[in-house]
Scaffold this active site. Structure first.
Site, mmCIF file in Angstrom:
data_model
loop_
_atom_site.group_PDB
_atom_site.id
_atom_site.type_symbol
_atom_site.label_atom_id
_atom_site.label_comp_id
_atom_site.label_asym_id
_atom_site.label_seq_id
_atom_site.Cartn_x
_atom_site.Cartn_y
_atom_site.Cartn_z
ATOM 1 C CG ASP A 116 -6.427 12.716 -13.358
ATOM 2 O OD1 ASP A 116 -5.452 12.698 -14.154
ATOM 3 O OD2 ASP A 116 -6.416 12.111 -12.267
ATOM 4 C CB SER A 149 -1.643 10.484 -7.215
ATOM 5 O OG SER A 149 -0.831 10.430 -8.338
ATOM 6 C CG HIS A 170 -3.090 13.662 -11.341
ATOM 7 N ND1 HIS A 170 -3.769 12.501 -11.078
ATOM 8 C CD2 HIS A 170 -1.972 13.624 -10.569
ATOM 9 C CE1 HIS A 170 -3.093 11.784 -10.187
ATOM 10 N NE2 HIS A 170 -2.003 12.448 -9.854
HETATM 11 N N1 LIG Z 1 1.947 16.433 -7.669
HETATM 12 C C1 LIG Z 1 1.850 15.279 -6.832
HETATM 13 C C2 LIG Z 1 0.972 14.223 -7.408
HETATM 14 C C3 LIG Z 1 1.592 13.504 -8.568
HETATM 15 O O1 LIG Z 1 0.875 12.340 -8.837
HETATM 16 C C4 LIG Z 1 3.207 14.778 -6.458
HETATM 17 O O2 LIG Z 1 4.188 15.277 -6.955
HETATM 18 O O3 LIG Z 1 3.294 13.883 -5.636
#
Ligand SMILES: N[C@@H](CCO)C(=O)O
Ligand SMILES: CC(=O)SCCNC(=O)CCNC(=O)[C@H](O)C(C)(C)COP(=O)(O)OP(=O)(O)OC[C@H]1O[C@@H](n2cnc3c(N)ncnc32)[C@H](O)[C@@H]1OP(=O)(O)O
Length: 368
Positions: free
Chosen positions: A315, A149, A348
């Site tokens: 995702d 991410s 994701h």
């Molecule tokens: N759930 C994760 C990934 C979000 O892209 C976060 O809060 O960092």
């Protein structure tokens, strides 16, 4: 050489000010970080792991507020895919965040919290700070930089802007630029925070009031984007929460409502609302092609690294097409790149969950 076996947070004060993409300089930057394993004599076994939006340096050590295991505990440790018996693993809380690194809640040189006087930062600024940390730890060239991410954005940014610093780049569930839809979801969250009267223009530190309601709504909206429809249906369906019949009111009748409220509220225990504004902004500004004259291929032109790009089929936040876009650009520079779309039902956030196929990819790539 640095030798740290017990994970505990250390804080590095950068020896110089940090020049930011926005044109400002940030003085006395603190970077909270953890290291695992031992750096070898020639400094060649270091892996930098970059965390996602609301992650932190507690990669494989308990979170100090929630008490939960580190966010990649299953991936990092002795004998695990990122084997700390072999590799020296570094993970730092990004600038702008709130787990010890300099961010809007930190004290500015005038003795007051920055609040909204904190400069807007970019992913590249975060990476500049990470590279300064590597310098301080005596790490010239990384064995690998890895992230999911927003962590993947940092991995790609490091490859593009510091092409000599990593031999391997593993970018998971990420993108080379934030799409209109990505920006739109973040803007909903930011507006929810700013609409909370307790936000007070970001000057809420020390007032006894924090914009928890706004921050919780921001997290609820964002959390939906981290999951998948099939995952939500599988977990909750239309099942009611602790009741036999609908209330014909606005209580959390449905389990999914109760779940989202819980995710929103519990988030406010561990995260600062202003940090959320700044970090979401950094991801919105992320556009690797734009930073390199408009062509993504030019971003990777100087890199000699081996790349591995991983996406998840469920995702919809950073769908596989975004990863293919990165792979196409890498192919156009004749980079050594492998790509895999993994199947996982969780959406994701699959990179945070138990997906054995991801473990195999990570292990194979860094040990290959
Ligand atoms: N759930 C994760 C990934 C979000 O892209 C976060 O809060 O960092
Ligand atoms: C890469 C990084 O930097 S890490 C990023 C920061 N960390 C995160 O984003 C972690 C927070 N996010 C999560 O936990 C995400 O939900 C996931 C998808 C990663 C985790 O998924 P899972 O392990 O399947 O957990 P799940 O989504 O089911 O959530 C469990 C929580 O919901 C609660 N819950 C489940 N059902 C309900 C319900 N019907 N009503 C109320 N609460 C509920 C559980 O009690 C549990 O609470 P707890 O976390 O306070 O113990």
């Amino acid at each position: 050489m640095a030798t740290v076996n017990a994970p505990s947070t250390h804080t590095l004060v950068l020896p110089h000010s940090l020049a930011l993409d926005g044109g400002q300089e940030l003085d006395r930057v603190e970077l909270a970080h953890e290291t695992y394993g031992t750096l070898n004599a020639d400094g060649s076994n270091a892996i930098l792991v970059c965390h996602a939006l609301t992650g932190d340096q507690h990669l494989a050590s308990p979170h100090p507020i929630t008490g939960k295991p580190g966010w990649w505990d299953r991936m990092v440790g002795p004998g695990k895919p990122i084997d700390t018996d072999r590799f020296f693993v570094v993970c730092a809380n990004v600038i702008g965040s709130c787990l010890g690194s300099t961010g809007p809640a930190s004290i500015a040189p005038d003795g007051r919290p920055y609040g909204m006087r904190f400069p807007v930062i970019t992913i590249r600024d975060m990476v500049r700070a990470q590279v300064a940390l590597l310098d301080a730890l005596g790490i010239g060239r990384l064995h690998a930089v890895i992230g999911g991410s927003m962590g993947g954005m940092q991995a790609l940014s490091l490859a593009a802007n510091f092409p000599d610093r990593a031999e391997r780049v593993l970018a998971i569930a990420t993108t080379a630029r934030h799409s209109a839809q990505n920006i739109a979801y973040h803007e909903v969250g930011r507006q929810a925070i700013m609409a909370d009267p307790a936000w007070q223009g970001g000057e809420y530190y020390g007032t006894g009031q924090t914009p928890d309601k706004g921050l919780a709504v921001a997290r609820m909206a964002a959390h939906i984007t981290y999951l998948s429809e099939a995952g939500l249906t599988g977990k909750f369906g239309r099942q009611l929460q602790d009741r036999e019949a609908k209330s014909f009111g606005f209580d959390a009748d449905f389990q999914v409502e109760s779940y989202l409220r819980h995710q929103g509220l519990s988030f406010t225990d561990r995260f600062d609302a202003n940090s959320y504004l700044y970090i979401t902004r950094a991801t919105d500004y992320f556009d690797l092609a734009e930073e390199h004259g408009g062509r993504l291929v030019d971003a990777f032109a100087a890199s000699q690294a081996r790349f591995c790009i991983v996406s998840f089929d469920t995702d919809w936040l950073y769908p596989t097409a975004e990863s293919r876009n990165i792979v196409h650009a890498l192919n156009a520079t004749a980079a050594r790149v492998s790509f895999v779309e993994l199947s996982a039902p969780y959406g994701h956030d699959s990179f945070l969950l138990d997906v054995p196929a991801l473990d195999r990819v990570v292990k194979g790539f860094i040990q290959g």
